[in-house]
Design an enzyme around this catalytic site. Structure first.
Site, short mmCIF file in Angstrom:
data_model
loop_
_atom_site.label_atom_id
_atom_site.label_comp_id
_atom_site.label_asym_id
_atom_site.label_seq_id
_atom_site.Cartn_x
_atom_site.Cartn_y
_atom_site.Cartn_z
N GLY A 237 0.82 -1.20 0.00
CA GLY A 237 0.00 0.00 0.00
C GLY A 237 0.85 1.25 0.00
O GLY A 237 1.36 1.68 -1.03
N GLU A 267 11.16 7.23 -0.85
CA GLU A 267 11.47 6.51 -2.09
C GLU A 267 12.07 7.46 -3.11
O GLU A 267 11.48 8.53 -3.36
CB GLU A 267 10.21 5.85 -2.65
CG GLU A 267 9.67 4.76 -1.75
CD GLU A 267 8.36 4.17 -2.24
OE1 GLU A 267 8.02 3.05 -1.83
OE2 GLU A 267 7.66 4.84 -3.05
N HIS A 288 9.02 -1.03 -5.10
CA HIS A 288 7.77 -0.36 -5.51
C HIS A 288 7.37 -0.75 -6.93
O HIS A 288 7.14 0.11 -7.80
CB HIS A 288 7.89 1.15 -5.38
CG HIS A 288 6.56 1.83 -5.22
ND1 HIS A 288 6.36 2.94 -4.43
CD2 HIS A 288 5.33 1.55 -5.76
CE1 HIS A 288 5.10 3.32 -4.49
NE2 HIS A 288 4.45 2.49 -5.28
N ALA A 290 4.93 -3.45 -7.41
CA ALA A 290 3.71 -4.26 -7.39
C ALA A 290 2.75 -3.83 -8.49
O ALA A 290 2.05 -4.65 -9.09
CB ALA A 290 3.03 -4.18 -6.03
#
Length: 320
Positions: A237, A267, A288, A290
C-alpha cells in the site's frame, strides 16, 4: 480548432516506462513535453505555461500551483493524490484527476506472490540450490526453513478498497480464509474484526491502505506486538503506514516470521534506511513494483491519454 496547441507536461515520465502515445489527431492539438524526472527546484518553471500537468510522485503544493496561472487540470499517474494540495487546487479552479483502478489485479498478484515467497521461504531455497548446500545434502532434497502452505491459512486484510478485495479474491481461490479489519466509523461486517483482534488471529496480514493522517504509522510497535507469533506481514500500500524502525526491531527480535515490503516511507530510500540494513532476518523487499506489470502500465497510460483528450475536447468543443 483552438488557435494554439494545448501545452501538456509530464514531470516524471520516467516512472511510466511504456510512455504516453497519442493518435495523430490528438497529437496535432498538443504541445507535449515529457521529462524523465523533475527536481523540486525545476517544478515551477516547467509548469508555468502548462494547461495540463501529468505527474506521479512530484509534489505540488499551494505555492507552486499559484505560479501556474494557465493550469487547468492535473493528471496523477497513480491512484493516490496525497502529493497534491487538493484544497489549494480546488480554490484555484484546477481539476485533479487520478487513475484509481488501473492496477488492482497487478498489486493483488504481487501481494500473493510475496505471501508465497514468505511462507515457502523461496529466496532461501533458491540460494541453497546454487551455493553448495544442495550438492552437499545427504538426500535428494535439502531441508531448510519450515515450508508452510497458503491453503488453509488465515489472511487478514487491512484496507477494503479495490486492491484489498482483489487480494481477498485471489487468496480465497488458493484456499485461504480471509478476514478484513473493521472500517473506522462503520459497524463491522460479518467478515470484519477490530484491528487488534484481527492482528492476534491471522497467519498473514496484508496492508492495502491509502496514506492519511489516521493511517500514517498505523503498524507501530504496539500493533506489531499484537500480531500472532509466527505470522508474516505484507505491505503493497503506502510505506509510511508502517513504522520502519519498529518493524526492523520486531523482525530482529523474532516476533514475526517475516515481512515482505514493496513500499517505503522514503522513495528511493537512502542507504541508511532502517529496512535496508543487512542484519534484518526474514525481510523481503521489492522496489515499488507491485503496480508495474506490463498490462497495468498500458492501462494507466491509456487512461492518462483519455484524461488529456477530455481536456482538449472541452477546450475545442467544435473540433471534429
Amino acid at each position: 480548432m483552438h488557435e494554439h496547441p494545448c501545452p501538456v507536461v509530464f514531470l516524471d515520465a520516467g516512472t511510466l516506462p511504456c510512455g504516453l502515445h497519442f493518435d495523430e489527431r490528438l497529437a496535432q492539438r498538443l504541445h507535449y513535453q515529457a521529462f524523465d524526472r523533475t527536481a523540486p527546484e525545476q517544478v515551477a518553471e516547467r509548469i508555468r505555461e502548462a494547461e495540463v500537468v501529468v505527474l506521479n510522485k512530484v509534489k505540488l503544493g499551494a505555492e507552486l500551483l499559484r505560479q501556474a496561472p494557465r493550469l487547468q487540470r492535473i493528471c496523477v499517474a497513480a491512484a493516490g493524490t496525497d502529493n497534491i494540495d487538493l484544497k489549494a487546487a480546488q480554490a484555484l479552479g484546477i481539476e485533479v484527476c487520478n487513475v484509481p483502478d488501473y492496477g488492482s489485479d497487478a498489486v493483488a498478484e504481487h501481494a500473493i506472490a510475496l505471501l508465497f515467497a514468505l511462507r515457502r521461504h523461496l529466496l532461501s531455497y533458491v540460494t541453497a540450490a546454487v551455493d553448495g548446500r544442495w550438492s552437499a545434502a545427504p538426500h535428494f532434497c535439502w531441508h531448510g526453513p519450515r515450508i508452510q502452505n497458503l491453503g488453509g491459512s488465515l489472511l487478514g486484510i487491512v484496507g477494503r478498497g479495490r486492491i484489498g478485495e482483489a487480494t481477498a479474491r485471489l487468496a480465497r481461490g488458493l484456499g485461504m480464509r480471509v478476514l478484513f479489519a473493521q472500517r473506522p466509523g462503520r459497524p463491522p461486517a460479518e467478515d470484519e474484526r477490530p484491528l487488534d483482534e484481527l492482528l492476534a488471529q491471522v497467519d498473514a496480514l496484508s496492508l492495502h491502505l491509502p496514506l492519511t493522517a489516521e493511517t500514517r504509522g498505523l503498524m507501530d510497535a504496539r500493533h506489531l506486538a499484537r500480531m500472532k507469533p509466527g505470522s508474516v506481514l505484507v505491505n503493497t500500500g503506502r510505506g509510511a503506514v508502517i513504522d520502519a524502525p519498529a518493524l526492523a526491531a520486531a523482525l530482529r527480535a523474532g516476533a514475526l516470521a517475516g515481512a515482505a515490503i514493496d513500499v517505503l516511507d522514503v522513495e528511493p530510500p537512502p542507504p541508511d534506511h532502517p529496512l535496508l540494513q543487512a542484519d534484518i532476518p526474514g525481510l523481503l523487499l521489492t522496489p515499488h513494483v507491485a503496480w508495474a506489470s506490463q498490462e497495468a502500465q498500458q492501462r494507466l497510460a491509456q487512461r492518462l491519454v483519455a484524461r488529456i483528450a477530455e481536456h482538449v475536447a472541452r477546450r475545442e468543443p467544435h473540433a471534429p
